[in-house]
Write an enzyme that holds these catalytic residues in place. Structure first.
Site, mmCIF file in Angstrom:
data_model
loop_
_atom_site.group_PDB
_atom_site.id
_atom_site.type_symbol
_atom_site.label_atom_id
_atom_site.label_comp_id
_atom_site.label_asym_id
_atom_site.label_seq_id
_atom_site.Cartn_x
_atom_site.Cartn_y
_atom_site.Cartn_z
ATOM 1 N N SER A 130 0.842 -1.202 0.000
ATOM 2 C CA SER A 130 0.000 0.000 0.000
ATOM 3 C C SER A 130 0.870 1.243 0.000
ATOM 4 O O SER A 130 1.932 1.283 0.624
ATOM 5 C CB SER A 130 -0.888 -0.003 1.248
ATOM 6 O OG SER A 130 -1.426 1.275 1.482
ATOM 7 N N ARG A 189 -14.035 9.510 6.911
ATOM 8 C CA ARG A 189 -14.811 10.003 8.055
ATOM 9 C C ARG A 189 -16.103 9.226 8.321
ATOM 10 O O ARG A 189 -16.600 9.262 9.418
ATOM 11 C CB ARG A 189 -15.152 11.477 7.850
ATOM 12 C CG ARG A 189 -13.930 12.322 7.582
ATOM 13 C CD ARG A 189 -13.558 13.174 8.779
ATOM 14 N NE ARG A 189 -12.314 13.891 8.527
ATOM 15 C CZ ARG A 189 -11.122 13.443 8.902
ATOM 16 N NH1 ARG A 189 -11.004 12.315 9.564
ATOM 17 N NH2 ARG A 189 -10.040 14.144 8.637
ATOM 18 N N HIS A 278 -12.892 -2.474 -3.083
ATOM 19 C CA HIS A 278 -12.093 -1.957 -1.966
ATOM 20 C C HIS A 278 -12.550 -2.589 -0.636
ATOM 21 O O HIS A 278 -12.514 -1.967 0.423
ATOM 22 C CB HIS A 278 -12.238 -0.429 -1.899
ATOM 23 C CG HIS A 278 -10.997 0.295 -1.487
ATOM 24 N ND1 HIS A 278 -10.290 1.110 -2.330
ATOM 25 C CD2 HIS A 278 -10.341 0.350 -0.303
ATOM 26 C CE1 HIS A 278 -9.264 1.649 -1.684
ATOM 27 N NE2 HIS A 278 -9.267 1.189 -0.449
ATOM 28 N N ASP A 309 -10.532 -9.414 -5.945
ATOM 29 C CA ASP A 309 -10.480 -9.388 -4.475
ATOM 30 C C ASP A 309 -11.852 -9.068 -3.893
ATOM 31 O O ASP A 309 -12.756 -8.623 -4.588
ATOM 32 C CB ASP A 309 -9.377 -8.454 -3.934
ATOM 33 C CG ASP A 309 -9.747 -6.973 -3.901
ATOM 34 O OD1 ASP A 309 -10.932 -6.631 -3.831
ATOM 35 O OD2 ASP A 309 -8.809 -6.150 -3.921
#
Ligand SMILES: Cc1cc2nc3c(=O)[nH]c(=O)nc-3n(C[C@H](O)[C@H](O)[C@H](O)COP(=O)(O)O)c2cc1C
Length: 390
Positions: A130, A189, A278, A309
């Site tokens: 990453s 957030r 994701h 994934d």
């Protein structure tokens, strides 16, 4: 009765002294690792890794959807030898399971990405590092030189910084770029804990890897602040063309969920596609990745490799994705759980559990090569299609 009880008691003492009943011996599945990691990590750190976006629909769906794909085995075939070696983004691997890019491994183990990379190196699988790794690309390359590494990139409007990442990856033996395209603006957030409470990321957690490049233009700003301002939603496909022009290494786009996007990616001459949402952390309420994989594979029609994934927790999940023609799968959270429980050894163990379960699944299905798994008609079918034909 009493004798039996004494035998059982003696056996349990013996087993304990031989360490057969220690907690580690109970870590036999990825879900065992998940349960143990939840106990080991602080509430904040567990929350960071487990979190999904907004309502948490996609994160759940990624795993649930696998259950609706069913196997149709073909037994009484010689499956005494299974070969599941393949190639992932130009590198040979012994089985089609690699490590997805996930940020901040130091939250799980003091040596962070070193442990993950060492585990990958010892088994021979690849690791996507990453951009938000705690250890820098340079440190990982020095410490774990033989690990197959790919550099995950997040394109922003700041091409000077992106090019800096590219040159660092090239100089440190990285084998290609995985460009994450599903996060055009910064979202952190509104992640939620599993019980629905909002999760607030502790922005004092630093990624020295990203800082090393952001500081060349913003020496006084935190990497978070700088990156947040550059991720303003302005990146388009021409950035992929530009990246292809400035590097000879393969460029794989991560975050494709539709045939339309897959075709665009092929038109822009990418070297591979990762079907990914994701892990449910960005756009909520997408289809599960396993459900869109066939659509993407069909659209690509063999022109580039398609990887996968999202929600892989068992060897059967791996087998389903590979049978639906993913070239290999990448694994996110299970690696984190292995790392949190037992460091390098835990990551290795999680990978081995998935590999062994995958090989058993192939044998039980009656196939001994990946090609056979992918070419046996309807070896995996979606249950709605099956029942509608009855
Ligand atoms: C804690 C965490 C951090 C992640 N960080 C990144 C990242 O830095 N870059 C990226 O492209 N994807 C990131 N991802 C997404 C993973 O690469 C992958 O798409 C996802 O984890 C796959 O789903 P799984 O966790 O169910 O295996 C992250 C995922 C998690 C859980």
């Amino acid at each position: 009765m009493c004798v039996l009880f004494l035998h059982a008691y003696n056996f349990s003492l013996l087993a304990k002294s031989l360490n057969l009943l220690s907690m580690d011996n109970l870590l036999l599945s990825v879900s065992d690792y998940e349960g143990e990691a939840r106990k080991k990590l602080s509430q904040h750190d567990w929350g960071y890794f487990a979190a999904g976006a907004v309502g948490g629909e996609t994160i759940k769906e990624n795993c649930e959807a696998f259950k609706r794909w069913r196997f149709r085995p073909r037994n009484l075939k010689n499956v005494s030898r299974v070969n599941c070696a393949t190639e992932v983004i130009g590198s040979k691997v012994p089985f089609p399971i690699c490590i997805a890019p996930t940020a901040f491994h130091r939250l799980c183990a003091p040596e962070g990405e070193f442990c993950t990379a060492r585990a990958a190196e010892s088994i021979g699988v690849g690791m996507a590092v990453s951009l938000w790794s705690n250890k820098t690309m340079e440190e990982i390359a020095t410490e774990v030189p033989n690990c197959i590494k790919w550099c995950q990139l997040q394109l922003t409007k700041n091409r000077i910084v992106t090019e800096h990442f590219v040159r660092r990856a090239e100089q440190n033996g990285f084998k290609g770029f995985i460009v994450t395209i599903d996060e055009p603006v910064f979202r952190n957030r509104d992640h939620r804990y599993e019980d629905g409470r909002p999760f607030n990321f502790d922005t004092s957690i630093r990624s020295r890897n990203i800082e090393q490049s952001t500081k060349i233009v913003e020496p006084d700003q935190s990497a978070f602040a700088a990156f947040q301002s550059w991720m303003n939603g302005s990146v388009e496909w021409d950035s992929i063309d530009w990246l292809k022009e400035i590097t000879d290494l393969p460029v794989v786009v991560k975050g494709i969920l539709t045939a339309e996007m897959a075709i665009k990616a092929v038109e822009h001459k990418v070297d591979g596609i990762i079907v990914s949402n994701h892990g449910g952390r960005i756009l909520d309420s997408t289809f599960a990745t396993i459900d869109v994989l066939p659509e993407v594979v069909k659209a690509v029609n063999g022109r580039v490799d398609v990887y996968f994934d999202g929600g892989i927790r068992k060897g059967t999940d791996v087998a389903k994705a590979i049978a639906l023609r993913a070239k290999a799968v990448f694994v996110g959270r299970p690696i984190i759980w292995g790392l949190a429980c037992r460091g390098e050894e835990g990551v290795r163990n999680v990978l081995e559990i998935l590999k062994n379960e995958f090989i058993f699944t192939m044998q039980f299905l009656g196939v001994s090569t990946i090609e056979e798994l992918q070419t046996t008609p309807d070896i995996v079918v979606h249950e709605t299609r099956y029942f509608s034909k009855l």
